[in-house]
Enzyme design. Structure first.
Site, short mmCIF file in Angstrom:
data_model
loop_
_atom_site.label_atom_id
_atom_site.label_comp_id
_atom_site.label_asym_id
_atom_site.label_seq_id
_atom_site.Cartn_x
_atom_site.Cartn_y
_atom_site.Cartn_z
N SER A 267 0.80 -1.16 0.05
CA SER A 267 -0.12 -0.07 0.06
C SER A 267 0.88 1.24 0.08
O SER A 267 2.11 1.30 0.41
CB SER A 267 -0.75 0.06 1.32
OG SER A 267 -1.42 1.25 1.44
N ALA A 268 0.49 2.53 -0.53
CA ALA A 268 1.15 3.53 -0.71
C ALA A 268 1.14 3.95 0.91
O ALA A 268 2.01 4.94 1.33
CB ALA A 268 0.13 4.59 -1.31
N THR A 269 0.37 3.64 1.72
CA THR A 269 0.50 3.90 3.39
C THR A 269 1.69 3.50 3.84
O THR A 269 2.20 3.89 4.92
CB THR A 269 -0.60 3.27 3.96
OG1 THR A 269 -0.97 3.91 5.03
CG2 THR A 269 -0.58 1.79 4.44
N TYR B 160 -1.71 -1.04 10.66
CA TYR B 160 -1.96 -1.65 9.23
C TYR B 160 -0.71 -1.29 8.38
O TYR B 160 -0.23 -2.32 7.72
CB TYR B 160 -3.45 -0.93 9.04
CG TYR B 160 -3.61 -1.31 7.30
CD1 TYR B 160 -3.94 -2.55 6.96
CD2 TYR B 160 -3.13 -0.31 6.41
CE1 TYR B 160 -3.73 -2.81 5.51
CE2 TYR B 160 -3.55 -0.50 5.02
CZ TYR B 160 -3.59 -1.80 4.66
OH TYR B 160 -3.91 -2.07 3.22
N LYS C 13 2.14 -3.88 6.74
CA LYS C 13 2.48 -4.21 5.09
C LYS C 13 3.98 -4.02 4.93
O LYS C 13 4.69 -4.63 4.09
CB LYS C 13 1.52 -3.02 4.30
CG LYS C 13 0.14 -3.04 4.19
CD LYS C 13 -0.17 -4.30 3.25
CE LYS C 13 -1.66 -4.91 3.58
NZ LYS C 13 -1.98 -6.01 2.76
N ASP D 243 -3.92 11.84 8.62
CA ASP D 243 -3.93 12.16 7.09
C ASP D 243 -3.06 13.14 6.81
O ASP D 243 -2.50 13.96 7.36
CB ASP D 243 -5.38 12.89 7.11
CG ASP D 243 -6.22 11.72 6.44
OD1 ASP D 243 -5.93 10.61 6.38
OD2 ASP D 243 -7.48 12.18 6.24
P1 NAD Z 1 -10.96 -6.76 1.16
O1 NAD Z 1 -11.03 -7.05 2.82
O2 NAD Z 1 -12.19 -6.76 0.15
O3 NAD Z 1 -10.40 -8.30 0.51
C1 NAD Z 1 -9.41 -8.98 1.54
C2 NAD Z 1 -9.89 -10.47 1.19
O4 NAD Z 1 -9.10 -11.28 2.37
C3 NAD Z 1 -11.49 -10.65 2.09
O5 NAD Z 1 -12.26 -11.25 1.05
C4 NAD Z 1 -11.15 -11.63 3.35
O6 NAD Z 1 -12.12 -12.44 3.67
C5 NAD Z 1 -9.83 -12.25 2.86
N1 NAD Z 1 -8.86 -12.52 4.13
C6 NAD Z 1 -8.81 -11.78 5.30
N2 NAD Z 1 -8.03 -12.31 6.00
C7 NAD Z 1 -7.96 -13.60 5.58
C8 NAD Z 1 -7.28 -14.98 5.87
N3 NAD Z 1 -6.54 -14.96 7.35
N4 NAD Z 1 -7.20 -15.73 5.33
C9 NAD Z 1 -7.90 -15.99 3.95
N5 NAD Z 1 -8.62 -14.88 3.65
C10 NAD Z 1 -8.47 -13.68 4.09
O7 NAD Z 1 -9.76 -5.84 0.78
P2 NAD Z 1 -9.35 -5.25 -0.60
O8 NAD Z 1 -9.72 -3.90 -0.75
O9 NAD Z 1 -9.68 -6.06 -1.88
O10 NAD Z 1 -7.75 -5.28 -0.30
C11 NAD Z 1 -6.91 -6.51 -0.74
C12 NAD Z 1 -5.68 -6.49 -0.31
O11 NAD Z 1 -4.97 -5.08 -0.94
C13 NAD Z 1 -5.37 -6.30 1.33
O12 NAD Z 1 -4.02 -7.04 1.71
C14 NAD Z 1 -5.40 -4.82 1.60
O13 NAD Z 1 -4.52 -4.47 2.54
C15 NAD Z 1 -4.53 -4.19 0.18
N6 NAD Z 1 -4.82 -2.77 -0.03
C16 NAD Z 1 -6.04 -2.43 -0.24
C17 NAD Z 1 -6.42 -1.08 -0.47
C18 NAD Z 1 -7.81 -0.51 -0.83
O14 NAD Z 1 -7.98 0.67 -0.55
N7 NAD Z 1 -8.81 -1.47 -0.84
C19 NAD Z 1 -5.10 -0.27 -0.81
C20 NAD Z 1 -3.86 -0.68 -0.38
C21 NAD Z 1 -3.77 -2.09 -0.29
C1 UD1 Z 2 -6.62 5.60 3.67
C2 UD1 Z 2 -5.62 4.86 4.76
C3 UD1 Z 2 -4.43 4.39 4.23
C4 UD1 Z 2 -5.14 3.14 3.17
C5 UD1 Z 2 -5.82 3.89 1.82
C6 UD1 Z 2 -6.45 3.10 0.81
C7 UD1 Z 2 -6.28 6.26 6.83
C8 UD1 Z 2 -5.58 7.33 7.97
N1 UD1 Z 2 -5.40 6.02 5.79
O1 UD1 Z 2 -6.11 6.66 3.24
O2 UD1 Z 2 -3.81 3.47 4.94
O3 UD1 Z 2 -3.71 2.69 2.35
O4 UD1 Z 2 -7.09 4.73 2.89
O5 UD1 Z 2 -7.30 2.21 1.28
O6 UD1 Z 2 -7.30 5.68 6.85
N2 UD1 Z 2 -12.15 11.57 3.54
C9 UD1 Z 2 -13.17 12.68 3.93
N3 UD1 Z 2 -14.17 12.16 4.82
C10 UD1 Z 2 -14.26 10.72 4.86
C11 UD1 Z 2 -13.36 9.66 4.26
C12 UD1 Z 2 -12.31 10.32 3.85
O7 UD1 Z 2 -12.90 13.81 3.95
O8 UD1 Z 2 -15.42 10.33 5.34
C13 UD1 Z 2 -10.95 12.20 2.76
C14 UD1 Z 2 -9.67 11.98 3.47
O9 UD1 Z 2 -9.31 12.93 4.50
C15 UD1 Z 2 -8.61 11.86 2.19
C16 UD1 Z 2 -9.49 11.48 1.18
O10 UD1 Z 2 -10.67 11.72 1.70
O11 UD1 Z 2 -8.27 13.24 2.14
C17 UD1 Z 2 -9.20 9.98 1.06
O12 UD1 Z 2 -9.41 9.25 2.17
P1 UD1 Z 2 -9.28 7.70 2.21
O13 UD1 Z 2 -10.39 6.95 1.11
O14 UD1 Z 2 -9.86 7.02 3.78
O15 UD1 Z 2 -7.99 7.26 1.72
P2 UD1 Z 2 -6.61 7.69 2.26
O16 UD1 Z 2 -6.72 8.98 3.28
O17 UD1 Z 2 -5.73 7.62 1.17
#
Ligand code: NAD
Ligand code: UD1
Length: 341
Positions: free
Chosen positions: A132-134, A156, A160, A302
Site C-alpha cells: 500500500s502507498a501507506t 496496518y 504491510k 492524514d
Molecule cells: P477486502 O477486505 O475486500 O479483501 C481481502 C480478502 O481477504 C477478503 O475477502 C477477506 O475475507 C480475505 N481474508 C482476510 N484475512 C484472511 C485470511 N487470514 N485468510 C484468508 N482470507 C482472508 O480488501 P481489498 O480492498 O480487496 O484489499 C486487498 C488487499 O489489498 C489487502 O491486503 C489490502 O490490505 C490491500 N490494499 C487495499 C487497499 C484498498 O484501498 N482497498 C489499498 C492498499 C492495499
Molecule cells: C486510507 C488509509 C490508508 C489506506 C488507504 C487506501 C487512513 C488514515 N489511511 O487512506 O492507510 O492505504 O485509505 O485504502 O485511514 N475523507 C473525508 N471524509 C471521509 C473519508 C475520507 O474527507 O469520510 C478524505 C480523507 O481525509 C482523504 C480522502 O478523503 O483526504 C481519501 O480518504 P480515504 O479514502 O480514507 O483514503 P486515504 O486517506 O488515502
C-alpha cells in the site's frame, strides 16, 4: 472444463473474494490464467466468486480456508498445479488496526509468513503481494516514487511494510524466488457491467464508499476531513485508481516476474490527484444527485496530498492506468444501482 482452461496456468489468489481480488479474477481469466481462490470470508462472501463466474462464463474454484492454516495451504499446493500466488488476503482497516494491533500482525504478518513457508515447501517461487502507498513516510515529496523514504504511522501500514521486508529477505536467501510488491494508491470504481463491486461492511472509512452511501440515502451527509490543507481547494488530495486498472496491473506483474528474480516494488496509481470536493462533484455528476457534506476536523494521521510517480510501473510492467475519474464514478454508481435493483 474446456481444454484451454485445463492447460491454463493455475494461480492461487488469497483473498480472491474481496474487492480487489474479485476484480483481479476477471482480469486473470481474460488473460488466460486459471485462478484458484483461498478466502476465509472474514470480509467477503462466496457470492462475489459466483458473480465472477457470471462475468467470465466459468466460476473459479474457491476454497474456504485461512492463510494461517498451514495444513490447508499444503493440501492446496499438493492438489493443484499452482505456478504463482497473488496474495490479497489481509485486514485493511487503519482505525481497527490501532485498536487491535495484534489481530493485524497475526493475520497480515504471521499469515504471510505461513504462506511463504508453504510456498517454499511446495516449490512455488512466484508471489505478487498487495502492499500500500501507506508504507511511505508522511511528508515525502510528491509524486512519490518507489525509493522514497518509508515510515508507516499505524499498525496496518506497519504490517504491510513488515511483509515487504519478510519477502525481500526471503528473496535474498532463495535466489530463484521472485516477488512483486505492489503499492496501491486509492482503488475505487467497479466492474463496468455493474455485476461486481465493493461491498463494505459497517460504516465505510474510505471516501468513495462513504459518498456512495450518501448518494443512496444510507447516510445523511459526508464529513469532509479538513479544508485547510495546502491543496487546490483546501481538501485532501489522493490518487484514485479504477479497480479494473489495478486488476490488470496484477496480470502485468505476473508477466514481468517471468523474466526477473528477487523482490521488485511498483506503485500502482494514476499519477493524478483529486481533492475530496472534486470527488464529490464527480460523483454528483455520475449519479445525478446532490451529495450533502459538512466540513469537519482533519482526520488524525492524514496527509494533505498523496499521488504516485508511475514511471517505474510504466517502463518495467508496461502498464499504466487508462480509466479516468468519470469512468470510476460512473462504474461505482452503476454497481450501487444494480444492487438496489
Ligand atoms: P477486502 O477486505 O475486500 O479483501 C481481502 C480478502 O481477504 C477478503 O475477502 C477477506 O475475507 C480475505 N481474508 C482476510 N484475512 C484472511 C485470511 N487470514 N485468510 C484468508 N482470507 C482472508 O480488501 P481489498 O480492498 O480487496 O484489499 C486487498 C488487499 O489489498 C489487502 O491486503 C489490502 O490490505 C490491500 N490494499 C487495499 C487497499 C484498498 O484501498 N482497498 C489499498 C492498499 C492495499
Ligand atoms: C486510507 C488509509 C490508508 C489506506 C488507504 C487506501 C487512513 C488514515 N489511511 O487512506 O492507510 O492505504 O485509505 O485504502 O485511514 N475523507 C473525508 N471524509 C471521509 C473519508 C475520507 O474527507 O469520510 C478524505 C480523507 O481525509 C482523504 C480522502 O478523503 O483526504 C481519501 O480518504 P480515504 O479514502 O480514507 O483514503 P486515504 O486517506 O488515502
Amino acid at each position: 472444463m474446456t481444454e484451454q482452461t485445463h492447460q491454463a496456468p493455475c494461480v492461487l489468489v488469497t483473498g480472491g473474494a474481496g474487492y480487489i481480488g474479485s476484480h483481479t479474477l476477471v482480469s486473470l481469466v481474460e488473460a488466460g490464467y486459471r485462478p484458484l481462490v483461498l478466502d476465509n470470508f472474514s470480509n467477503s462472501a462466496r457470492q462475489a466468486i459466483e458473480r465472477v463466474g457470471v462475468l467470465c462464463g466459468e466460476t473459479p474454484e474457491c476454497i474456504e480456508g485461512d492463510i494461517r492454516d498451514r495444513s490447508c495451504l499444503d493440501d492446496i499446493f499438493q492438489r493443484h498445479p499452482v505456478t504463482a500466488v497473488i496474495h490479497f488476503a489481509g485486514l485493511k482497516s487503519v482505525g481497527e488496526s490501532v485498536r487491535e494491533p495484534l489481530r493485524y500482525y497475526d493475520n497480515n504478518v504471521a499469515g504471510s509468513v505461513t504462506l511463504l513457508q508453504a510456498m517454499q515447501a511446495a516449490g512455488v517461487d512466484t508471489l505478487v503481494f498487495s502492499s500500500s502507498a501507506t508504507v511511505y513516510a508522511p511528508g515525502v515529496t510528491m509524486p512519490v516514487a518507489e525509493d522514497a523514504p518509508l515510515g508507516p504511522i499505524n499498525p496496518y501500514g506497519q504490517s504491510k511494510l513488515m511483509v515487504e521486508q519478510v519477502i525481500r529477505d526471503h528473496c535474498l536467501a532463495h535466489p530463484t524466488f521472485r516477488a512483486a510488491l505492489l503499492r496501491y494508491f486509492n482503488p475505487t470504481g467497479a466492474h463496468p457491467s455493474g455485476k461486481l463491486g465493493e461491498s463494505p461492511r459497517g460504516t465505510p472509512e474510505n471516501l468513495v464508499p462513504y459518498i456512495a452511501q450518501v448518494a443512496t440515502g444510507v447516510r445523511d451527509a459526508l464529513t469532509v476531513f479538513g479544508n485547510d490543507y495546502d491543496t487546490v481547494d483546501g481538501t485532501g488530495v489522493r490518487d484514485y485508481i479504477h479497480v479494473m486498472d489495478l486488476a490488470e496491473g496484477h496480470v502485468h506483474a505476473l508477466d514481468a516476474l517471468r523474466e526477473r528474480t528477487g523482490a521488485h516494488t511498483w506503485n500502482l496509481g494514476t499519477g493524478t490527484g483529486y481533492s475530496v470536493l472534486e470527488m464529490v462533484r464527480a460523483y454528483e455528476k455520475a449519479c445525478g444527485r446532490e451529495i450533502a457534506y459538512t466540513v469537519g476536523e482533519r482526520r488524525p494521521g492524514d496527509v494533505g496530498t498523496c499521488y504516485a510517480c508511475t514511471r517505474k510501473a510504466a517502463s518495467e510492467l508496461h502498464w499504466q492506468a487508462s480509466r479516468d475519474l468519470e469512468e470510476m464514478m460512473r462504474d461505482n454508481w452503476r454497481w450501487q444501482v444494480s444492487q438496489d435493483a
